[in-house]
Design an enzyme around this catalytic site. Structure first.
Site: not given
Ligand code: AHR
Length: 492
Positions: A173-174, A240, A296
């Protein structure tokens, strides 16, 4: 100006994967612990430790897939710490999220039980950042091998005879950030190596998802597709909606019209991101074999005052409902490439469906949007052709209306529409091109106050109501979409 939408019902544009309605639950704050898992001895009514009220509410959403255990937590998670008798499970520090003790009471068996109770597919994210190839390989063996083997035998000792069905598997992840701070070239090689040993046992065929780009890091997508595209089934994307900036986030409540506008604008950015990443993917994969997995997304505000800042607990207002509606429309309209999306996160973290406090629970405005939109799951996408009026604020302008539409297997057409404008209603006329429709039923989510939210004291402040005033005339549909609203219409 009347918004004239032309709906081409004769020609469908592929299936809207139900996985666009996926969820994400990380070991972060009160998402897993308290939000989902209370343990079998809790006074809160539960099924095998998972709270019943939350389960009941989530079941209504028809959740197709659930991502776990992270997030950043995934690259620090060692799955062997989370199996066997609970009393002897290792206690660790959750360094990423609040520095609290993680007792590992919710592990692999509990996660699969949760998925079983929700009737959804599991999506497990493996550890590349701090785990070994062997550890990841053995996890897959533990979960999916049916014969005699050290891991399958261990699973049986822990009470599970049959292997589980597991399709979606993330390889880290990331990895550009919390998952190892890697360069794309390095991660592409690691991805190739780790995924080699994530085996397909019996008829359990893994859909392997490579850790993808952060927002507009197009170079990451370019390198991953070029170097590792043929070894993957999906490539992720994280983005986001953050009013203010990453360093200076803004509160979830108490925003003004300027921030409302900024949030709408930033939500629409998802369209540009998907278009950009898809164009790169098209170059290496014109058949669109590899899915873009937006695993995400959602709003990220300042944590609620008085809460642990590492827990990412935030309120959820009508503004979040719009963010959800806009994103889901975008994902649907890009469903030829976007095969899954997972909002962050399911309970008590970021843009949650549900907030809990002790034994109490509230459904957020975002929950209601997921509920209203679920009619699109696995339906055929319809082309909506229209020119949106402009929503201007200060010297900036964005489209005022966001729309997507689908037709399901019994011929019901669903149109979901959002009016992004904080103050202006939008008259809409939908040309149905001769399709015979005799009934329209609409559902509306809105409120007189932009910052309205559901509190534990007043849990019904923002809730869906019947859309009054949608008219069928001459075979076409007309309605006035209130300012700051999300609506879904069913046409039969
Ligand atoms: O969703 C919160 C965080 O955001 C996750 O753990 C990460 O993958 C992202 O940076």
């Amino acid at each position: 100006m009347v918004v004239a939408i032309n709906l081409n019902v004769k020609e469908t544009k592929g299936t809207i994967s139900r996985h666009l309605y996926g969820q994400f639950a990380e070991h972060l704050g009160r998402c897993i612990y308290e939000g989902l898992w209370v343990g079998v001895d809790s006074p809160i009514p539960n099924t095998d430790g998972i709270r019943n009220d939350v389960l009941e509410a989530l079941k209504k959403l028809n959740i197709p897939v659930l991502r776990w255990p992270g997030g950043c937590f995934a690259d620090e998670y060692h799955w062997k710490d989370g199996i066997g008798p609970k009393e002897s499970r290792k206690r660790m520090v959750n360094t990423h999220w609040g520095g609290v003790v993680e007792n590992n009471h919710f592990g692999t068996h509990e996660f699969f039980r949760l998925c079983e109770l929700l009737d959804c597919e599991p999506y497990i994210c493996g550890n590349v950042g701090s785990g070994t190839v062997q550890e990841m390989s053995e996890w897959v063996e533990y979960m999916t091998f049916d014969g005699e083997s050290p891991m399958a035998d261990w699973r049986r000792e822990n009470g599970r005879e049959q292997p589980w069905e597991l399709k979606y598997f993330g390889v880290g992840n990331e990895n550009w950030g919390c998952g190892g701070n890697m360069r794309p070239e390095y991660y592409a090689d690691l991805y190739r190596r780790y995924q080699t040993y994530a085996r397909n046992y019996r008829d359990n065929h893994l859909y392997k998802i490579a850790g993808g780009a952060n927002v507009d890091d197009y170079n990451w997508t370019e390198v991953l597709m070029r170097e590792a595209g043929r070894f993957m089934d999906g490539l992720s994307l994280h983005s986001y909606t953050i009013p203010g900036s990453w360093e200076e986030k803004r509160p979830a409540l108490g925003f003004d019209e300027a921030e409302w506008f900024e949030t709408m604008k930033k939500s629409l950015h998802m369209d540009e991101l998907i278009t950009g990443h898809s164009a790169i993917m098209d170059k290496y994969d014109p058949e669109k074999r590899v899915g873009l997995i937006v695993d995400e997304w959602g709003t990220w505000f300042l944590p609620e005052p008085g809460t642990n800042p590492g827990f990412l607990y935030q309120q959820n207002t009508l503004r979040d409902a719009l963010v959800a509606g806009i994103h889901l429309n975008i994902f649907q309209n890009h469903s030829s490439r976007v095969k899954m999306a997972n909002i962050a996160q399911m309970v008590n973290v970021l843009q949650a469906m549900i907030l809990t406090e002790g034994s109490k629970l509230v459904l957020t405005p975002t929950y209601h949007v997921f509920d209203m939109y679920q009619v699109h799951q696995d339906a055929k996408l319809l082309e909506v052709d229209f020119e949106s009026p402009t929503y201007s604020y200060g010297d900036e302008s964005i489209p005022q209306i966001s729309v997507s539409a689908s037709i399901n297997e019994v011929g019901v057409i669903h149109i979901s529409a959002c009016n992004l404008h904080h103050a202006e209603d939008a008259p809409v006329h939908v040309c149905l091109n001769g399709v015979e429709i005799s009934e329209v039923v609409g559902t509306l989510l809105t409120h007189a106050s932009l910052g309205a939210y559901n509190s534990f004291e007043q849990p019904e402040t923002v809730h869906p109501i019947v859309f009054e005033g949608a008219v069928l005339e001459g075979g076409n549909l007309s309605f006035v979409l209130p300012s700051a609203s999300v609506a879904v219409f069913a046409l039969r």
